[in-house]
Design a protein around this motif. Structure first.
Motif, short mmCIF file in Angstrom:
data_model
loop_
_atom_site.label_atom_id
_atom_site.label_comp_id
_atom_site.label_asym_id
_atom_site.label_seq_id
_atom_site.Cartn_x
_atom_site.Cartn_y
_atom_site.Cartn_z
N VAL A 47 -55.53 116.80 94.56
CA VAL A 47 -56.74 117.52 94.99
C VAL A 47 -57.98 116.91 94.34
N LYS A 48 -57.88 116.57 93.07
CA LYS A 48 -59.02 115.97 92.37
C LYS A 48 -59.40 114.63 92.99
N ARG A 49 -58.41 113.80 93.30
CA ARG A 49 -58.69 112.49 93.88
C ARG A 49 -59.29 112.64 95.28
N LEU A 50 -58.77 113.57 96.09
CA LEU A 50 -59.30 113.76 97.44
C LEU A 50 -60.67 114.46 97.43
N SER A 51 -60.96 115.24 96.41
CA SER A 51 -62.22 115.96 96.33
C SER A 51 -63.37 115.12 95.79
N THR A 52 -63.06 113.99 95.18
CA THR A 52 -64.07 113.15 94.57
C THR A 52 -64.53 112.09 95.57
N GLN A 53 -65.82 112.06 95.83
CA GLN A 53 -66.37 111.04 96.72
C GLN A 53 -66.31 109.67 96.04
N ARG A 54 -65.72 108.72 96.71
CA ARG A 54 -65.54 107.37 96.15
C ARG A 54 -66.88 106.69 95.91
N GLY A 55 -67.02 106.12 94.71
CA GLY A 55 -68.13 105.24 94.41
C GLY A 55 -69.43 105.88 93.97
N PHE A 66 -61.96 109.54 97.47
CA PHE A 66 -61.81 109.39 98.92
C PHE A 66 -63.19 109.19 99.53
N ASP A 67 -63.29 108.36 100.53
CA ASP A 67 -64.57 108.05 101.16
C ASP A 67 -64.85 109.02 102.31
N TRP A 68 -65.30 110.24 101.94
CA TRP A 68 -65.60 111.25 102.96
C TRP A 68 -66.83 110.90 103.78
N TYR A 69 -67.73 110.08 103.24
CA TYR A 69 -68.93 109.69 103.99
C TYR A 69 -68.58 108.97 105.29
N SER A 70 -67.49 108.21 105.29
CA SER A 70 -67.09 107.50 106.51
C SER A 70 -66.41 108.42 107.52
N VAL A 71 -66.01 109.60 107.10
CA VAL A 71 -65.31 110.54 107.98
C VAL A 71 -66.29 111.54 108.62
N VAL A 72 -67.35 111.88 107.89
CA VAL A 72 -68.29 112.89 108.37
C VAL A 72 -68.90 112.45 109.70
N GLY A 73 -68.85 113.35 110.68
CA GLY A 73 -69.44 113.10 111.99
C GLY A 73 -68.50 112.45 112.99
N GLN A 74 -67.30 112.10 112.57
CA GLN A 74 -66.35 111.46 113.48
C GLN A 74 -65.67 112.51 114.36
N SER A 75 -65.16 112.07 115.50
CA SER A 75 -64.50 112.98 116.44
C SER A 75 -63.13 113.40 115.91
N GLU A 76 -62.58 114.44 116.50
CA GLU A 76 -61.27 114.92 116.09
C GLU A 76 -60.20 113.87 116.36
N ASP A 77 -60.30 113.17 117.50
CA ASP A 77 -59.33 112.12 117.82
C ASP A 77 -59.37 111.00 116.78
N TRP A 78 -60.58 110.59 116.38
CA TRP A 78 -60.73 109.55 115.37
C TRP A 78 -60.08 110.00 114.06
N CYS A 79 -60.31 111.25 113.68
CA CYS A 79 -59.74 111.79 112.44
C CYS A 79 -58.21 111.83 112.50
N ARG A 80 -57.67 112.24 113.63
CA ARG A 80 -56.21 112.31 113.76
C ARG A 80 -55.58 110.92 113.65
N GLN A 81 -56.27 109.90 114.10
CA GLN A 81 -55.73 108.54 114.04
C GLN A 81 -55.93 107.90 112.67
N ASN A 82 -57.05 108.13 112.03
CA ASN A 82 -57.40 107.39 110.82
C ASN A 82 -57.19 108.12 109.50
N LEU A 83 -57.28 109.44 109.50
CA LEU A 83 -57.14 110.18 108.23
C LEU A 83 -55.79 109.97 107.55
N PRO A 84 -54.67 109.97 108.28
CA PRO A 84 -53.40 109.76 107.55
C PRO A 84 -53.36 108.46 106.76
N THR A 85 -53.83 107.37 107.35
CA THR A 85 -53.83 106.09 106.64
C THR A 85 -54.81 106.11 105.48
N MET A 86 -55.99 106.68 105.69
CA MET A 86 -56.99 106.73 104.62
C MET A 86 -56.51 107.56 103.44
#
Length: 130
Positions: A47-55, A66-86
Motif C-alpha cells: 500500500v505504501k509503495r502504490l500510494s507514493t507518487q514516483r519521483g 507508482f506513477d499515478w500521473y501517467s494514469v490520471v485521465g486515461q480511459s477505463e479500457d486503457w487502465c484495464r490493459q496497462n494497470l496490471p503491468t504497471m
C-alpha cells in the motif's frame, strides 16, 4: 542522512532507546520495521509503495512508488490493459514480492478499486485515483 542506531541515548535515562516505538532500524535487513510483527507488514509495504507518487519525494529513490500521473485521465479500457503491468513492475522492486495477481478492478468515476493477491496468499483492496 544519518540513521540512528541501537546505541542512541535519549539523555534522560541510562537506557538505550529508539526515538520511535513504531519503526526501528533493523541492521540485518537494512529496513525500518515494527517492533512487533503483526502479519500485515507485506500488505502495508504494498500500500505504501502504490500510494507514493514516483519521483516527487527526495527521501525515496527515483524508482520507488507508482506513477499515478501517467494514469490520471486515461480511459477505463486503457487502465484495464496497462494497470496490471504497471502495478506488477512497481511491486517487483520489493524483494519480498514474487507474485502479483490482479483479481478484480472496479471503476467508479475517477476511482479504481483494485483487488490484489500478493505471493498467492496476501489479498486486499487498493483504492487509487484515475
Amino acid at each position: 542522512m544519518i540513521l540512528i542506531n541501537r546505541n542512541f541515548d535519549i539523555g534522560r535515562t541510562k537506557e538505550f532507546s529508539y526515538p520511535s516505538l513504531t519503526y526501528p532500524y533493523r541492521e540485518k535487513s537494512n529496513r525500518f520495521q515494527r517492533l512487533k510483527y503483526t502479519g500485515s507488514e507485506l500488505w502495508d509495504a504494498v500500500v505504501k509503495r502504490l500510494s507514493t507518487q514516483r519521483g516527487i519525494y527526495r527521501v525515496y529513490s527515483e524508482d520507488y512508488g507508482f506513477d499515478w500521473y501517467s494514469v490520471v485521465g486515461q480511459s477505463e479500457d486503457w487502465c484495464r490493459q496497462n494497470l496490471p503491468t504497471m502495478i506488477s513492475d512497481c511491486l517487483a522492486a520489493d524483494d519480498r514480492v514474487y507474485g502479483v495477481q490482479i483479481q478484480q478492478m472496479i471503476f467508479d468515476g475517477d476511482t479504481v478499486i483494485i483487488r490484489l493477491c500478493i505471493n498467492g496468499s496476501v489479498v486486499g483492496d487498493y483504492v487509487g485515483g484515475i
